[in-house]
Scaffold this active site. Structure first.
Site, short mmCIF file in Angstrom:
data_model
loop_
_atom_site.label_atom_id
_atom_site.label_comp_id
_atom_site.label_asym_id
_atom_site.label_seq_id
_atom_site.Cartn_x
_atom_site.Cartn_y
_atom_site.Cartn_z
N ASP A 1 14.80 45.48 36.29
CA ASP A 1 15.08 44.18 35.67
C ASP A 1 16.36 43.53 36.18
OD1 ASP A 1 12.78 44.03 34.14
OD2 ASP A 1 13.66 45.20 32.52
N TYR B 1 10.43 41.69 27.37
CA TYR B 1 11.48 42.43 26.67
C TYR B 1 12.77 41.63 26.55
CZ TYR B 1 10.00 47.17 25.51
OH TYR B 1 9.44 48.26 24.91
CO CO Z 1 10.00 49.92 25.34
#
Ligand code: CO
Length: 673
Positions: A318, A403
């Protein structure tokens, strides 16, 4: 100028740099971009990032206010005409491009406009449209497409191409939660340079789950109405000051900035120690003792553990493949941060031209944190001494696809530092037909499962305990064998072993011996004659479940151990390599430690990996409650005694100090007289 600490945004870019580590301003980024475009005139050139080229550490440490500052920008760009990556260094004082170098074989992280291009290319693709039609999806405008970093799984069709993998979700309306309705087994592999779908994976026959399972406020009416206000009031303002990027609170000193790739970066963390008066310091404020030169999240990776065609390749880096700086959130007072807040803005270069300000990118505030220390002295009529703990919180949030991650640094009055990562947002989902999934996925709703996965965060800390020459030690508790020294079978002792070279680096946690590490300065001793040190205590750790031959274990070797130690080097910042996109491994940590440099009494850098294994549960959907993970740095003989001894007692509601109060609170209620 001291920025008055109040609830208004403090602009970090209002004035020119006053310190060599001040992040680039918008005019500086634009100047750097103009220098690059003057040299490389392709209209297809896209800026990936422009960041401060930090001066060498020795020059920063030698800097005094008022000294001249040489500003340099580090530019990463891709020419989309030929897919080549370029790196440049622009000297902003001389207005010259000092270098402009093609890096063969490297892929920069896709730019934001490339992510948008991938979405457009997939929507226009005949094969993808036919696959959606076959599944009965009529309104393609409402389909959500998430383009993912591709990784490298050796598929010959993909080698040499700059690719993203796009997966699709069906929404009932714009505000729907797409992750409730994944289109399973359909993966469009997009060539970003050629602007076309390279190949389409269309496997499996799991139906698209039907329920639009939402989490937005509108979908959750009525909401609870039985909480009374809890107000955080600092009637005299906050106790810290922010001067430019320099933050002072209690005895802590540090520099806080936002980096276009790493997000939150903290430099020059130090502690002004009144027990160690600085020589010749007229106002006797104490020596400013260094602890850490630079701390940031170096890289992270999230490997998924399911074998299906829509899941096995999910391994997002990420930071290096997407960028925690450019995905940093603008924070909102009262929601993300409560109380008296001071914010710092972030700044990122746009791919085509200009810059984008991320307002309120970093939140700085104080929190009451329960008890710092206490004792009730039964031998003295129960006299109690208790001190409240106040902590300084420096934090930021990034949203990376599904996320959301919060990165929190806490500084305490007992000299401790903690790092906490908050994981929330929406889990990856997969559609499941008949039957329960195997152990690699967990049902969370009808026909909907969450694949098992792990999150690894590699935090890079250039530790400087009272100077740059430190030694890292491994500490374990071990029972002594029975014998004359252990006749009662109770003896155990702490065993301290130095990590002598990068050859010995790559350490794992070991809970039976409570293994942890110290960063010591052997040339400075404390009152009991031992080297001053800080200790690193692991929190949640996870072993990587993907096997050593997996693509992710090769590309993210940094995540296969919990602690790496290297010698400081200015170009060694990223645990997974500078450009992890589509690599096959070997970059970053494995390359750094292969130098096998000696580590004792050297300028050491710690790379600590926080790991969490996420076996998804039904409560994690449709939005996962925050999960906290992290580690602690605690002084270990850095001070001669508890540095929080002189914290003043809090006042009670009656105005008395705790311990002095003789008011009958039971009779008068709430301490009122
Ligand atoms: Co997770």
């Amino acid at each position: 100028m001291v920025v008055a600490a109040k609830s208004e945004a403090a602009s970090p870019v209002a004035e020119g740099a006053r310190h060599p580590l001040d992040p680039l301003t918008a005019p500086e980024m634009e100047q750097a971009a103009a220098l690059v475009r003057g040299r490389h005139t392709s209209r297809q050139l896209r800026v990936v990032s422009i960041a401060l080229r930090e001066p060498l550490k020795r020059d920063v440490l030698a800097f005094s206010p008022g000294d001249p500052i040489v500003r340099r920008a580090f530019v990463v760009a891709i020419d989309r005409a030929d897919g080549k990556l370029y790196e440049g260094v622009a000297n902003l004082a001389t207005d010259r491009l000092e270098s402009w170098v093609h890096q063969p074989g490297a892929q920069p992280s896709p730019t934001m406009d490339e992510y948008m291009d991938a979405d457009r290319v997939i929507r226009a693709d005949k094969g993808w449209r036919a696959a959606m039609k076959r599944r009965g999806v009529e309104n393609l405008d409402l389909v959500q497409i998430d383009p993912w970093p591709a990784g490298n799984f050796g598929d010959p069709r993909e080698q040499g191409h700059r690719i993203l993998r796009g997966i699709s979700y069906v929404r009932d309306e714009q505000a729907s939660n797409g992750y409730a309705r994944p289109v399973e087994g359909l993966v469009a592999v997009v060539d970003l340079n050629e602007q076309r779908v390279l190949h389409l994976v269309d496997e499996g026959n799991a139906p698209i789950p039907e329920a639009d399972i939402r989490y937005d406020l509108e979908s959750q009416q009525p909401v609870r109405d039985d909480l009374k206000p809890l107000d955080i009031v600092q009637s005299e303002g906050v106790s810290f000051t922010l001067e430019g990027h320099e933050l002072s609170w209690q005895r802590w000193r540090m520099r806080v900035s936002h980096h276009p790739r790493e997000g939150l970066v903290i430099h020059q963390v130090g502690y002004e120690d009144p027990a160690s008066p600085a020589s010749g310091d007229a106002d006797a404020r104490g020596e400013l003792r260094s602890i850490c030169y630079r701390m940031s999240l170096s890289e992270m990776v999230v490997p998924y553990g399911d074998n299906s065609p829509g899941q096995y390749w999910k391994n997002a880096f990420d930071s290096g493949e997407i960028g925690l700086g450019r995905t940093t959130n603008s924070l909102t007072l009262g929601c993300d941060c409560l109380g008296e807040i001071v914010y710092l803005d972030g700044l990122v270069a746009e791919p085509r031209d200009g810059t984008r300000t991320i307002e309120n990118a970093i939140c700085i505030h104080e929190e009451d944190f329960n008890v710092l220390w206490k004792h009730t002295n039964g031998a003295n009529d129960g006299a109690a001494e208790v001190r409240r703990s106040r902590r300084l919180v420096v934090s930021s949030w990034a949203t990376v696809g599904n996320y959301d991650y919060g990165f929190y640094w806490y500084f305490y009055e007992d000299g401790s530092i903690e790092h906490e990562i908050k994981l929330t947002g929406i889990i990856q989902t997969m559609a499941v037909g008949r039957g329960a999934p195997s152990g690699s996925a967990q049902m969370v709703a009808k026909n909907l499962a969450g694949p098992i996965h792990q999150h690894f965060f590699c935090v890079r800390m250039d530790m400087d305990i009272d100077g740059t020459k430190n030694t890292v030690q491994e500490v374990e508790s071990r029972p002594l064998p029975p014998g004359p020294d252990n006749e009662h079978h109770n003896v155990f002792e702490a065993v301290v072993t130095p990590i002598r070279s990068e050859r010995e680096s790559g350490r794992k946690v070991h809970s039976p011996t409570a293994r942890h590490w110290r960063i010591a300065n052997p040339s400075r001793t404390n009152a009991v004659g031992e080297p001053v040190a800080y200790a690193l205590f692991p929190g949640e750790t996870a072993d990587m479940m993907a096997g050593p031959e997996s693509a992710v274990a090769k590309r993210a070797e940094f995540a296969t151990k919990q602690l790496w130690v290297t010698r400081e080097a200015p170009d060694e910042l990223y645990a997974g390599g500078a450009y992890p996109s589509q690599t096959t491994g070997g970059d970053g940590i494995p390359s750094f430690v292969s130098a096998q440099r000696a580590l004792e009494r050297q300028d050491v850098v710690l790379w600590y990996v926080v790991g969490t294994t996420h076996i998804v549960r039904p409560e994690d959907f449709p939005v996962a409650p925050v999960h906290r993970s992290g580690f602690a740095l605690r002084p270990w003989g850095f001070f001669d005694t508890n540095p929080g001894l002189d914290v003043a007692p809090s006042r009670m509601a009656c105005g008395h100090l705790v311990g002095e109060c003789t008011c009958d609170h039971g009779a008068h209620g709430n301490g009122a007289h």
